[in-house]
Design an enzyme around this catalytic site. Structure first.
Site, PDB file in Angstrom:
ATOM      1  N   SER A  67     -58.915 -19.795  29.635  1.00  0.00           N
ATOM      2  CA  SER A  67     -59.225 -19.800  31.157  1.00  0.00           C
ATOM      3  C   SER A  67     -58.161 -19.059  31.811  1.00  0.00           C
ATOM      4  O   SER A  67     -58.393 -18.926  32.999  1.00  0.00           O
ATOM      5  CB  SER A  67     -59.470 -21.289  31.599  1.00  0.00           C
ATOM      6  OG  SER A  67     -60.506 -21.903  31.206  1.00  0.00           O
ATOM      7  N   GLU A 108       0.821  -1.388   0.020  1.00  0.00           N
ATOM      8  CA  GLU A 108       0.016  -0.051   0.061  1.00  0.00           C
ATOM      9  C   GLU A 108       0.999   1.194  -0.061  1.00  0.00           C
ATOM     10  O   GLU A 108       0.368   2.155  -0.545  1.00  0.00           O
ATOM     11  CB  GLU A 108      -0.886   0.004   1.135  1.00  0.00           C
ATOM     12  CG  GLU A 108      -1.955  -0.882   1.254  1.00  0.00           C
ATOM     13  CD  GLU A 108      -3.268  -0.650   0.080  1.00  0.00           C
ATOM     14  OE1 GLU A 108      -3.225   0.491  -0.391  1.00  0.00           O
ATOM     15  OE2 GLU A 108      -3.771  -1.458  -0.479  1.00  0.00           O
TER      16      GLU A 108
END
Length: 771
Positions: A497, A126
């Site tokens: 219920s 790089e």
């Protein structure tokens, strides 16, 4: 002697009378003298002046350009306090990490966290002059500028590491000459303010390297399952080649291009003298050597998503995903793992009771291929004990070969015996998507699995600490990878219920006693002719027994006595937010409520009538450890203590000798209530110990029937028992309020004082539905 007249003396040097004029006396043209030659000093002075003027103009232009292009750039001094976007981590109530939020998956390390060979590889490919330049490489920039001019503005590379850092930190990815100038300016400023080590460290933690990974540490752990400081030559070269094109050179998406790019990095390192020819050649001949770490599936994905939503509302998405916060939650990791297993095992047991249905999706029939198929379940790592979808690749009469991702699994006759079918090729064919339960691996043989079934049935579980409101566990469905919908907090389902505690609470507040007598017999309320689940009638029975056995007729009579609007008011007082119509059948649960609201309501009873709102987060801290927010329990008094304790008498009866009697095997103080809706579309169990309340729901998103007799006691209660067995572990001495002076034998007996004769609750056979 006469004086001789004298001629006038002419002045020396001609008198210029005009161009080309004649001397009147001599009648001839005057001689024009030559221009004097300036001295060498004067020439040099004028040259210097001109050069200075040019330099001034250039300097002014550059200053102007600098002003124009840098006016909106950030201050480099901000970098001293710069923190890259990092993950927000989630911890359970015991400080154990179990999840995170991040837009960028990054692990920040110091300069020594990068292996020297990695640093050398990056610099070779790089920025060869990184150690010597002052932020920009003049020759490379000039070459790039010339290319830009010839290509009419399409910017060429030439960025140094420092320029790349500047771009990644402050600028966009726009490829223009303007951005390149800004990039160079920032790079120079960065070089003036920071050392080379600091610059490389910033770069190494910031750069994107594909697959959602930012920085070399995160990428190293993902691609090679090791730290960046431990990378070898070939691994370092591969990572060093990724900044140029994280997608183009991805070793996962484009392995051949990644290999060529890696070898180019190795050649550059050899050319720079960083490695020898032998090392380079050996590395070039090596494979990519990937050891991908699959992201582990969150142990509590629905809980984690609920936490994220709450944090987003309070802090904003950017802060939550980028600021590296520490979130201390209420989750108990051990109980969450138990909840996951309980729901999965409970649904598997239900599917086996239902029997093999087949109707499997087939990849080949839909035009797919065996090699190209990927199921959403495979996005996260799986292991022994997991229920997961697999692809059948080869089917023999006595063998099913399948794969989960790249892992091969084998299913043998004992693994599908529950289906009642002897031969595998009757059940499954190649290309079928099957559901399996992974077994522990055995050395020397293929991974085994049992054949299961995924008919679409779903389950949800939620549990909280009664005192603090801390949500200890949350399961929102069967499989988060295929359905993120949270059935614990978002799904409103008929409660059956499990609604009856609101009815009985209203009745007790109206003066009804557990020992009072209610007649379980045929009754009509106008055109409404209710019946019991069992389609039978038991005649006179105590209110306590009617509740424990979940008889419908007594519940309707009590609701009719106090008025259904009073019952609805009680439900809302408990925290139910659903809009409940004032009709008598609501007393039997003909109303839709979320599991979270039901669970919170039930926690009121063991809390002596106090409602504690559930909470998910205990504390939020920033990256420096400073507390940003703490969530305190929200407490309100819903019932008076005596009403709550009377209701506890009824609720304990359910788990001791009623519809939830299977829970008695835990031999612990417990209470709760079953719930089953018409046509068995929803199965519930909600219950508690003195310290923990837990709710479970089972059903289909499509609201189809679970099947005959799939009640709350059958489908939901076993899941609840599995969870609560872990929740009460180590709490042998805990008791409900008011039970301190009684023995377990006393608590098992129905409280029927001999001094008070039982009262008969009269029937209200003609009560209108809206009473």
């Amino acid at each position: 002697m006469a004086a001789t007249p004298q001629r006038p003396v002419e002045p020396r040097g001609p008198i210029l009378r005009g161009p080309k004029s004649l001397d009147p006396e001599r009648g001839r043209r005057p001689v024009v003298p030559a221009k004097p030659i300036p001295s060498q000093h004067k020439v040099a002075g004028r040259f210097v002046t001109a050069v200075l003027l040019v330099l001034a103009a250039v300097t002014g232009s550059l200053a102007g350009l600098t002003l124009v292009y840098s006016s909106d750039l950030p201050q480099i001094n901000d970098l001293e306090n710069y923190r890259p976007s990092t993950t927000t981590d989630l911890y359970d109530r015991n400080g154990r990490l179990f999840g995170s939020f991040a837009l960028e998956r990054r692990i920040v390390v110091g300069y020594d966290g990068f292996a020297p060979v990695l640093r050398e590889a990056v610099i070779s490919i790089e920025d060869k002059n990184f150690e010597s330049h002052w932020g920009i490489n003049v020759f490379r920039v000039a070459g790039a500028a010339w290319h830009d001019i010839r290509s009419h503005g399409r910017a060429q590379g030439a960025s140094t590491l420092t320029m790349q850092l500047a771009r990644n930190l402050f600028l966009s990815d726009e490829r223009t000459a303007t951005r390149k100038i800004q990039e160079a300016y920032l790079a120079i400023q960065i070089e003036r303010a920071f050392t080379k080590e600091q610059i490389f460290t910033l770069y190494g933690n910031q750069i994107y390297l594909g697959s959602g990974m930012y920085g070399f540490e995160a990428a190293s752990e993902f691609y090679f399952s090791k730290h960046a400081k431990d990378l070898n030559l070939t691994e370092a070269a591969l990572l060093a080649g990724l900044p140029k094109g994280p997608v183009a050179f991805s070793p996962i998406l484009n392995p051949e291009r990644a290999l060529r790019r890696r070898n180019l990095v190795l050649s550059e390192m050899e050319s720079d003298g960083v490695i020898t020819h032998v090392q380079a050649e050996e590395a070039r001949n090596a494979p990519l050597g990937l050891h991908i770490t699959q992201p582990a599936g969150s142990v509590a994905p629905w809980f984690q998503e609920e936490v994220r939503r709450e944090l987003d509302k309070r802090f904003g998405s950017e802060e939550v995903h980028e600021a590296g916060l520490r979130i201390d939650t209420t989750l108990d990791l051990d109980l969450q793992e138990t909840a996951n297993r309980a729901v999965a095992d409970g649904l598997a047991a239900y599917e086996r009771r239902r029997g093999w249905k087949g109707n499997l999706e087939n990849v080949l029939a839909s035009g797919g291929t065996l090699d190209g198929y990927k199921h959403p379940d495979w996005a996260v790592a799986t292991g022994p004990g997991d229920y997961v979808h697999a692809l059948a690749t080869r089917v023999l009469p006595l063998e099913i070969h399948a794969r989960v991702g790249s892992q091969e699994i084998l299913i043998l006759p004992p693994d599908w015996q529950w289906t009642g079918t002897r031969y595998a090729d009757v059940l499954v064919k190649p290309g079928d998507i099957i559901y399996v339960h992974l077994l522990p691996a055995m050395e020397g043989i293929a991974r085994r699995a049992t054949l299961e079934q995924d008919s679409g049935a779903q389950g949800a579980l939620m549990a909280m600490d009664n005192t603090s409101g801390d949500v200890l566990a949350m399961v929102g469905g069967r499989d988060y990878e295929t359905s993120v919908f949270n059935r614990a907090t978002q799904a409103q389902r008929q409660v059956g219920s499990s609604f009856k505690p609101y009815v009985y609470t209203a009745a007790i507040e109206d003066g009804v006693k557990p020992t009072d007598i209610v007649v379980d017999a045929p009754v009509s309320f106008g055109s409404y002719h209710p019946h019991n689940y069992e389609n039978d009638f038991k005649g006179a029975m105590t209110v306590a027994n009617a509740f424990a056995e979940s008889r419908n007729i007594p519940a309707l009579k009590l609701a009719a006595r106090v008025g259904i609007r009073k019952v609805i008011d009680v439900a809302h007082k408990f925290g139910v937010t659903s809009d409940i119509p004032p009709y008598l059948p609501v007393a039997l649960g003909a109303v839709e409520i979320t599991l979270q609201e039901q669970m919170t309501s039930y926690s009121v009873f063991p809390n002596d009538g106090v409602r504690v709102s559930p909470r998910l987060i205990r504390k939020v801290s920033n990256a420096d450890g400073i507390t940003l927010w703490e969530d305190r329990p929200t407490v309100s008094q819903v019932l008076d203590q005596q009403t709550a304790r009377t209701m506890m008498t009824l609720l304990k009866g359910v788990t001791e000798h009623g519809t939830g009697a299977a829970a008695a095997q835990l031999k612990h103080p417990l209470g709760g209530k079953t719930g089953t809706t018409s046509d068995f579309t929803d199965a519930w169990f909600l219950g508690f110990s003195p310290s923990v309340t837990c709710g479970v729901w089972v059903g289909y998103d499509s609201r189809e029937s679970l099947g005959n007799k799939e009640t709350g006691a059958v489908a939901a209660l076993p899941i609840w028992i599995t969870f609560m067995k872990a929740a009460i572990m180590g709490k042998d001495d805990e008791q409900f309020p008011g039970d301190e002076d009684t023995t377990p034998m006393d608590r098992a007996a129905a409280p029927m004082p001999a001094t008070r004769p039982a009262r008969l609750i009269p029937a209200a056979s003609h009560a209108p539905h809206g009473q």
